[in-house]
Design a protein around this motif. Structure first.
Motif, PDB file in Angstrom:
ATOM      1  N   SER A  15       0.845  -1.189   0.000  1.00  0.00           N
ATOM      2  CA  SER A  15       0.000   0.000   0.000  1.00  0.00           C
ATOM      3  C   SER A  15       0.876   1.234   0.000  1.00  0.00           C
ATOM      4  CB  SER A  15      -0.919  -0.009   1.239  1.00  0.00           C
ATOM      5  OG  SER A  15      -0.128   0.054   2.410  1.00  0.00           O
ATOM      6  N   GLY A  16       0.437   2.223  -0.544  1.00  0.00           N
ATOM      7  CA  GLY A  16       1.211   3.455  -0.621  1.00  0.00           C
ATOM      8  C   GLY A  16       1.135   4.018  -2.024  1.00  0.00           C
ATOM      9  N   GLN A  17       1.693   5.154  -2.192  1.00  0.00           N
ATOM     10  CA  GLN A  17       1.658   5.823  -3.485  1.00  0.00           C
ATOM     11  C   GLN A  17       3.070   5.957  -4.022  1.00  0.00           C
ATOM     12  OE1 GLN A  17      -0.316   9.579  -3.398  1.00  0.00           O
ATOM     13  NE2 GLN A  17      -0.281   9.834  -5.605  1.00  0.00           N
ATOM     14  N   ILE A  18       3.378   5.389  -5.161  1.00  0.00           N
ATOM     15  CA  ILE A  18       4.714   5.447  -5.759  1.00  0.00           C
ATOM     16  C   ILE A  18       4.781   6.663  -6.670  1.00  0.00           C
ATOM     17  CG2 ILE A  18       6.398   4.240  -7.189  1.00  0.00           C
ATOM     18  CD1 ILE A  18       5.017   1.637  -6.410  1.00  0.00           C
ATOM     19  N   LEU A  19       5.818   7.482  -6.453  1.00  0.00           N
ATOM     20  CA  LEU A  19       5.967   8.699  -7.250  1.00  0.00           C
ATOM     21  C   LEU A  19       6.862   8.403  -8.443  1.00  0.00           C
ATOM     22  CD1 LEU A  19       6.483  11.239  -4.331  1.00  0.00           C
ATOM     23  CD2 LEU A  19       4.358  10.502  -5.424  1.00  0.00           C
ATOM     24  N   LEU A  20       6.329   8.447  -9.621  1.00  0.00           N
ATOM     25  CA  LEU A  20       7.086   8.118 -10.833  1.00  0.00           C
ATOM     26  C   LEU A  20       7.326   9.333 -11.723  1.00  0.00           C
ATOM     27  CD1 LEU A  20       5.289   4.784 -11.833  1.00  0.00           C
ATOM     28  CD2 LEU A  20       7.424   5.065 -10.569  1.00  0.00           C
ATOM     29  N   ASP A  21       6.721  10.455 -11.397  1.00  0.00           N
ATOM     30  CA  ASP A  21       6.819  11.609 -12.287  1.00  0.00           C
ATOM     31  C   ASP A  21       7.797  12.671 -11.771  1.00  0.00           C
ATOM     32  OD1 ASP A  21       5.336  12.177 -10.114  1.00  0.00           O
ATOM     33  OD2 ASP A  21       3.834  13.381 -11.176  1.00  0.00           O
ATOM     34  N   CYS A  22       8.868  12.225 -11.067  1.00  0.00           N
ATOM     35  CA  CYS A  22       9.909  13.162 -10.611  1.00  0.00           C
ATOM     36  C   CYS A  22      10.740  13.616 -11.814  1.00  0.00           C
ATOM     37  CB  CYS A  22      10.809  12.496  -9.574  1.00  0.00           C
ATOM     38  SG  CYS A  22       9.908  11.977  -8.095  1.00  0.00           S
ATOM     39  N   THR A  23      11.183  14.859 -11.793  1.00  0.00           N
ATOM     40  CA  THR A  23      11.950  15.418 -12.920  1.00  0.00           C
ATOM     41  C   THR A  23      13.220  16.101 -12.400  1.00  0.00           C
ATOM     42  OG1 THR A  23      10.723  17.495 -12.824  1.00  0.00           O
ATOM     43  CG2 THR A  23       9.877  15.788 -14.305  1.00  0.00           C
ATOM     44  N   HIS A  24      14.065  16.529 -13.364  1.00  0.00           N
ATOM     45  CA  HIS A  24      15.289  17.275 -13.030  1.00  0.00           C
ATOM     46  C   HIS A  24      15.299  18.584 -13.814  1.00  0.00           C
ATOM     47  CE1 HIS A  24      16.658  13.424 -11.388  1.00  0.00           C
ATOM     48  NE2 HIS A  24      17.618  14.128 -10.753  1.00  0.00           N
ATOM     49  N   TYR A  25      15.775  19.628 -13.146  1.00  0.00           N
ATOM     50  CA  TYR A  25      15.904  20.939 -13.779  1.00  0.00           C
ATOM     51  C   TYR A  25      17.148  20.907 -14.679  1.00  0.00           C
ATOM     52  CZ  TYR A  25      15.922  26.040 -14.187  1.00  0.00           C
ATOM     53  OH  TYR A  25      15.894  27.325 -14.660  1.00  0.00           O
ATOM     54  N   GLY A  26      16.932  21.004 -16.005  1.00  0.00           N
ATOM     55  CA  GLY A  26      18.006  20.764 -16.978  1.00  0.00           C
ATOM     56  C   GLY A  26      19.220  21.669 -16.816  1.00  0.00           C
ATOM     57  N   LEU A  27      19.011  22.960 -16.543  1.00  0.00           N
ATOM     58  CA  LEU A  27      20.133  23.902 -16.434  1.00  0.00           C
ATOM     59  C   LEU A  27      21.070  23.508 -15.300  1.00  0.00           C
ATOM     60  CD1 LEU A  27      21.553  26.492 -17.281  1.00  0.00           C
ATOM     61  CD2 LEU A  27      20.007  27.762 -15.770  1.00  0.00           C
ATOM     62  N   LEU A  28      20.490  23.081 -14.157  1.00  0.00           N
ATOM     63  CA  LEU A  28      21.332  22.677 -13.028  1.00  0.00           C
ATOM     64  C   LEU A  28      22.078  21.376 -13.330  1.00  0.00           C
ATOM     65  CD1 LEU A  28      19.076  23.525  -9.938  1.00  0.00           C
ATOM     66  CD2 LEU A  28      21.132  24.709 -10.722  1.00  0.00           C
ATOM     67  N   ASN A  81      22.867  18.381  -8.508  1.00  0.00           N
ATOM     68  CA  ASN A  81      21.877  17.493  -9.140  1.00  0.00           C
ATOM     69  C   ASN A  81      20.708  17.216  -8.197  1.00  0.00           C
ATOM     70  OD1 ASN A  81      22.628  16.903 -11.834  1.00  0.00           O
ATOM     71  ND2 ASN A  81      24.362  15.712 -11.093  1.00  0.00           N
ATOM     72  N   MET A  82      20.997  17.124  -6.894  1.00  0.00           N
ATOM     73  CA  MET A  82      19.898  16.934  -5.945  1.00  0.00           C
ATOM     74  C   MET A  82      19.013  18.178  -5.889  1.00  0.00           C
ATOM     75  SD  MET A  82      20.060  13.902  -4.962  1.00  0.00           S
ATOM     76  CE  MET A  82      18.745  14.035  -3.760  1.00  0.00           C
ATOM     77  N   LEU A  83      19.668  19.367  -6.032  1.00  0.00           N
ATOM     78  CA  LEU A  83      18.865  20.582  -6.096  1.00  0.00           C
ATOM     79  C   LEU A  83      18.024  20.613  -7.373  1.00  0.00           C
ATOM     80  CD1 LEU A  83      21.429  23.257  -4.836  1.00  0.00           C
ATOM     81  CD2 LEU A  83      19.475  22.317  -3.577  1.00  0.00           C
ATOM     82  N   ALA A  84      18.562  19.987  -8.449  1.00  0.00           N
ATOM     83  CA  ALA A  84      17.812  19.932  -9.708  1.00  0.00           C
ATOM     84  C   ALA A  84      16.660  18.935  -9.650  1.00  0.00           C
ATOM     85  CB  ALA A  84      18.765  19.568 -10.851  1.00  0.00           C
ATOM     86  N   PHE A  85      16.713  18.020  -8.643  1.00  0.00           N
ATOM     87  CA  PHE A  85      15.671  16.989  -8.508  1.00  0.00           C
ATOM     88  C   PHE A  85      14.363  17.645  -8.063  1.00  0.00           C
ATOM     89  CE2 PHE A  85      13.553  13.736  -5.847  1.00  0.00           C
ATOM     90  CZ  PHE A  85      13.317  12.795  -6.839  1.00  0.00           C
ATOM     91  N   GLN A  86      13.303  17.421  -8.823  1.00  0.00           N
ATOM     92  CA  GLN A  86      11.997  18.029  -8.553  1.00  0.00           C
ATOM     93  C   GLN A  86      10.956  16.936  -8.360  1.00  0.00           C
ATOM     94  OE1 GLN A  86      11.544  20.510 -12.025  1.00  0.00           O
ATOM     95  NE2 GLN A  86      12.415  22.304 -10.974  1.00  0.00           N
ATOM     96  N   ALA A  87      10.360  16.914  -7.154  1.00  0.00           N
ATOM     97  CA  ALA A  87       9.335  15.915  -6.816  1.00  0.00           C
ATOM     98  C   ALA A  87       8.097  16.647  -6.292  1.00  0.00           C
ATOM     99  CB  ALA A  87       9.863  14.952  -5.751  1.00  0.00           C
ATOM    100  N   PRO A  88       6.933  16.044  -6.463  1.00  0.00           N
ATOM    101  CA  PRO A  88       5.673  16.703  -6.039  1.00  0.00           C
ATOM    102  C   PRO A  88       5.429  16.585  -4.542  1.00  0.00           C
ATOM    103  CG  PRO A  88       5.200  14.622  -7.066  1.00  0.00           C
ATOM    104  CD  PRO A  88       6.663  14.808  -7.199  1.00  0.00           C
ATOM    105  N   ILE A  89       6.487  16.712  -3.750  1.00  0.00           N
ATOM    106  CA  ILE A  89       6.375  16.694  -2.297  1.00  0.00           C
ATOM    107  C   ILE A  89       7.332  17.743  -1.761  1.00  0.00           C
ATOM    108  CG2 ILE A  89       5.674  14.267  -2.061  1.00  0.00           C
ATOM    109  CD1 ILE A  89       8.567  13.578  -1.544  1.00  0.00           C
ATOM    110  N   GLU A  90       7.169  18.072  -0.526  1.00  0.00           N
ATOM    111  CA  GLU A  90       8.076  19.036   0.103  1.00  0.00           C
ATOM    112  C   GLU A  90       9.363  18.314   0.480  1.00  0.00           C
ATOM    113  OE1 GLU A  90       8.235  22.108   3.905  1.00  0.00           O
ATOM    114  OE2 GLU A  90       6.382  21.026   3.410  1.00  0.00           O
ATOM    115  N   VAL A  91      10.528  18.886   0.068  1.00  0.00           N
ATOM    116  CA  VAL A  91      11.834  18.246   0.277  1.00  0.00           C
ATOM    117  C   VAL A  91      12.788  19.264   0.886  1.00  0.00           C
ATOM    118  CG1 VAL A  91      13.828  17.186  -0.838  1.00  0.00           C
ATOM    119  CG2 VAL A  91      11.526  16.646  -1.640  1.00  0.00           C
TER     120      VAL A  91
END
Length: 759
Positions: A15-28, A81-91
């Motif tokens: 059970s749970g929700q798997i996040l598959l739509d994480c992206t990266h900010y290309g410039l970073l 690269n971690m700063l470029a990582f974009q997820a739909p949650i607060e990080v």
């Protein structure tokens, strides 16, 4: 398996929700890649400096600096690269764990640099080190991931996790291999290799990071609310970190470049100092050899002049007397002509022993050359000189066994006394020489003291002086002869040395030895040198019109003329007046002339060089110049005196001295001309040891320009392999030669015009 809150082998929860739509900010991401490449380039630079460091403290410095560049570069790449990582949650990120990941990267960097401090690495060391560093990079990545704080749980796909670890190990192995391979080398191509390697290594490290990211699955509780991915201040923070890291890396690279240049200069300075030390030792040895006659082991003219000056000063202060005796062996030429030069040399050795045995221990006995000897004695009255001269003449009459014969030699002696007959070395020697000529002219086997009766010869010198003034004023009687200087690489005539002659109405063709001293003593040398300069420039113009556009002319400059500030302007005017390019003129100055007033001389030579005129130091090795000054002079060419060539290849010492001078000259970026080349063996030796140009009777005696042009055309059409001897023109095939094939082939060209050659 759980580690720092990370799940590597655990299955995803049911059970749970798997996040598959994480992206990266290309410039970073691009910025992170560039940081990784810069860090790798800096590491390669530090590895290069580490291998060249000679002191332990320098090795430690470059080791830590390289480790820091690699660590902050890889860590910054990961964090950006971690700063470029974009997820739909607060990080957000834990500071302490983030710093811990930086320390792990620093440890990995230290391992790399410690391995590179070894001169060579075995295969086992490469493998162990790359595994250790790869695991360190992997640990840095996943510890950094554990610093990520959110309401999601991190799960990692095992195969991608393992692949990221293997990629890190492979990248570490590549870093070690390329750093070892590229830590030696220089030039633009070497730098391009390092840039290419840095781009490749940066891609490998970036791939390690993204394989780890691709293996990541974030799981949030099913009831959690998702929000759109936001970049908030990630770009600003990433740029700030990139700027700080780039400043560190650029500063380190700049330090490495500065150290490389400084070390290169230190190596060059040590190399030059070592060479100068060797050459100073050679100069001391050369001066020792230069002051003694090799045949008789007596002091030669240079050594005699040095001692004479010291004795003269001593007697001047004490009020004592000196006598100078010139000795000339009567009819010595007959011995050479009848029994040969070897027999003549043996006779000179015996005569030297007779003279030495007849003189006192404190007397100075010298051989000036040929059959000419000189004795310097301290005395209380003139009669002591007479008694010593008679003792020498008596000793000379002892029978000498030579060539199966017993012969008796006689000598003519001329004497001058200090202070009655002169106050300077030159004056006393000249007066003793005048007395010697009086002795020889009076039937030989006699001795004469200098007296006022010998002023007749001085009167003749005065007459020559006045006639020389007239010749310079009217432009009549003075001639220019030329001697070719051959390029040993091409076999072509590259230069002509201009040699002045005086066609005297009563005395015939006079060589410089007969009138240069008169010109120098009477203030005519500047005018004479200027006449030679202007005539040589006009001849250069004629050569240009005749198709000899690349031929240079070398003009001698006397020591007295070199002290005149007007010389540079006179050269410029002569060139402009003749319409000749300055690069076709070369000015030759003697070694001792340069030492007269070294500071003013250097400034004058710089002005002449600025005109475009080449500069050559003539008669190198015969003077007393300092090699330290040689580096300051704006010279193009160094000319080795013929006295070091005449005994080659018989004299091993002369060969070593000439070789040392050639090496020294080329080290100082000077071309080398050797004068006095008369045999093919000498030419072969000079060619073998890299001499650039050669001049001498092997190629041609001095002759008027119009008579030399056929020879120049012939030589300039030949191939380098056929430098010696030249093929005779068809009309002279079968010519019987009595001496040098090269010289005899010129007979149809120069005929009687070279009956009185001189250098």
């Amino acid at each position: 398996m759980d580690w720092l809150g990370l799940h590597f082998l655990a299955e995803l929860p049911a059970s749970g929700q798997i996040l598959l739509d994480c992206t990266h900010y290309g410039l970073l991401v691009v910025l992170a890649y560039l940081i990784a490449c810069a860090a790798n380039f800096a590491t390669l630079d530090m590895a290069e400096r580490l291998s060249h460091a000679e002191k332990p403290e320098a090795q430690t410095l470059w080791c830590w600096l390289g480790a820091m560049c690699l660590a902050v570069g890889i860590w910054a790449m990961h964090f950006i690269n971690m700063l470029a990582f974009q997820a739909p949650i607060e990080v957000h990120y834990d500071l302490h764990i983030t710093v811990m990941s930086l320390l792990i990267a620093l440890i990995a960097g230290l391992v790399v640099m410690r391995m590179l401090s070894n001169t060579s690495l075995s295969t086992t060391q490469y493998i162990h080190s790359s595994i250790l560093v790869g695991l360190g990079i992997t640990a840095m990545h996943y510890v950094g991931m554990s610093a990520l704080r959110s309401n999601a749980t991190q799960y990692y796909e095992p195969r991608l996790f393992a692949l990221s670890t293997l990629t890190a190990i492979a990248s570490s192995l590549a870093i070690l291999l390329l750093a070892v391979r590229l830590r030696k080398g220089s030039g633009m191509l070497h730098q391009l290799y390092k840039v290419g390697a840095s781009l490749l290594l940066g891609a490998g490290i970036l791939l390690t990071h993204f394989l780890g990211m691709w293996s990541l699955n974030l799981v949030v509780p099913a009831a959690s609310a998702l929000q759109p991915a936001t970049s908030d201040n990630s770009l600003q923070l990433g740029l700030t970190i990139a700027l700080i890291v780039m400043l560190i890396i650029v500063g380190s690279i700049s330090a490495a470049l500065a150290d490389k240049k400084l070390q290169g200069k230190e190596h060059d300075l040590r190399r030059v100092n070592a060479l100068l030390s060797q050459l100073d030792q050679a100069r001391v040895s050369l001066q020792q050899v230069a002051h003694y006659d090799a045949l008789t082991n007596l002091i030669n003219r240079r050594g005699f002049n040095h001692i004479f000056a010291e004795k003269l000063l001593e007697q001047t202060l004490s009020g004592g007397m000196l006598a100078v005796m010139f000795l000339d062996i009567d009819h010595f030429k007959r011995i050479n002509d009848s029994l040969g030069h070897d027999a003549g040399d043996e006779l000179l050795k015996v005569i030297a022993d007779h003279i030495r045995n007849a003189t006192r221990t404190q007397d100075v006995v010298a051989r000036f050359g040929g059959d000419e000897f000189c004795i310097l004695i301290s005395l209380n009255n003139r009669e002591e000189a007479r008694h010593l001269a008679q003792r020498v003449m008596h000793a000379m009459k002892e029978p000498i066994a030579l060539g199966g014969r017993r012969m008796v030699m006689t000598t003519s002696i001329g004497i001058s006394v200090f202070p009655d007959d002169g106050k300077t070395c030159e004056e006393l020697l000249k007066n003793a020489d005048l007395a010697l000529y009086e002795s020889k002219g009076s039937g030989r086997n006699a001795l004469y003291f200098f007296s006022s009766n010998l002023k007749t010869k001085a009167t003749l010198e005065l007459q020559l002086e006045e006639e020389l003034r007239g010749a310079l004023r009217d432009g009549e009687g003075l001639l220019l002869y030329y001697q070719p200087i051959v390029d040993l690489q091409t076999g072509h005539v590259a230069k002509l040395e201009a040699l002045v002659r005086w066609q005297h109405p009563q005395h015939g063709l006079l060589t410089p030895e007969r009138f240069i001293a008169i010109a120098e003593a009477n203030g005519l040398i500047a005018e004479l040198d200027n006449w030679v300069l202007r005539r040589a420039c006009r001849d250069l113009s004629l050569l240009h019109k005749g198709g000899f556009e690349r031929l240079l002319i070398a003009v001698n400059c006397s020591a007295l003329n070199l002290a005149r500030e007007e010389l540079a302007e006179e050269i410029r005017f002569a060139l402009e007046d003749a319409g000749v390019s300055p690069d076709r003129l070369e000015l030759e100055v003697t070694e001792n002339a340069l030492m007269g007033n070294i500071s003013n001389t250097i400034e004058l030579l710089k002005h002449i060089r600025a005109l475009g005129v080449s500069l050559s130091i003539d008669d190198f090795g015969t003077g007393y110049s300092s090699l330290a000054y040689l580096r300051r002079l704006p010279l193009n060419t160094l000319k080795i005196d013929r006295s070091f060539i005449v005994d080659i290849p018989k004299s091993q010492q002369d060969m070593e001295i000439v070789q040392a001078i050639i090496i020294m000259a080329h080290t100082l970026h000077l071309k080398v001309v050797t004068e006095g080349v008369e045999t093919p063996q000498q030419l072969d030796f000079l060619s073998q040891y890299g001499c650039d140009y050669a001049q001498g009777y092997l190629f041609s005696k001095p002759a008027p320009l119009e008579l030399l042009l056929p020879l120049i055309q012939e030589l300039n059409q030949r191939k380098p392999a056929s430098l010696w001897p030249p093929a005779l023109p068809p009309q002279f095939t079968g010519l019987t030669t009595s001496g040098n094939l090269f010289t005899d082939s010129l007979i149809p060209y120069i005929g009687a015009t070279v009956a009185h050659p001189a250098g």
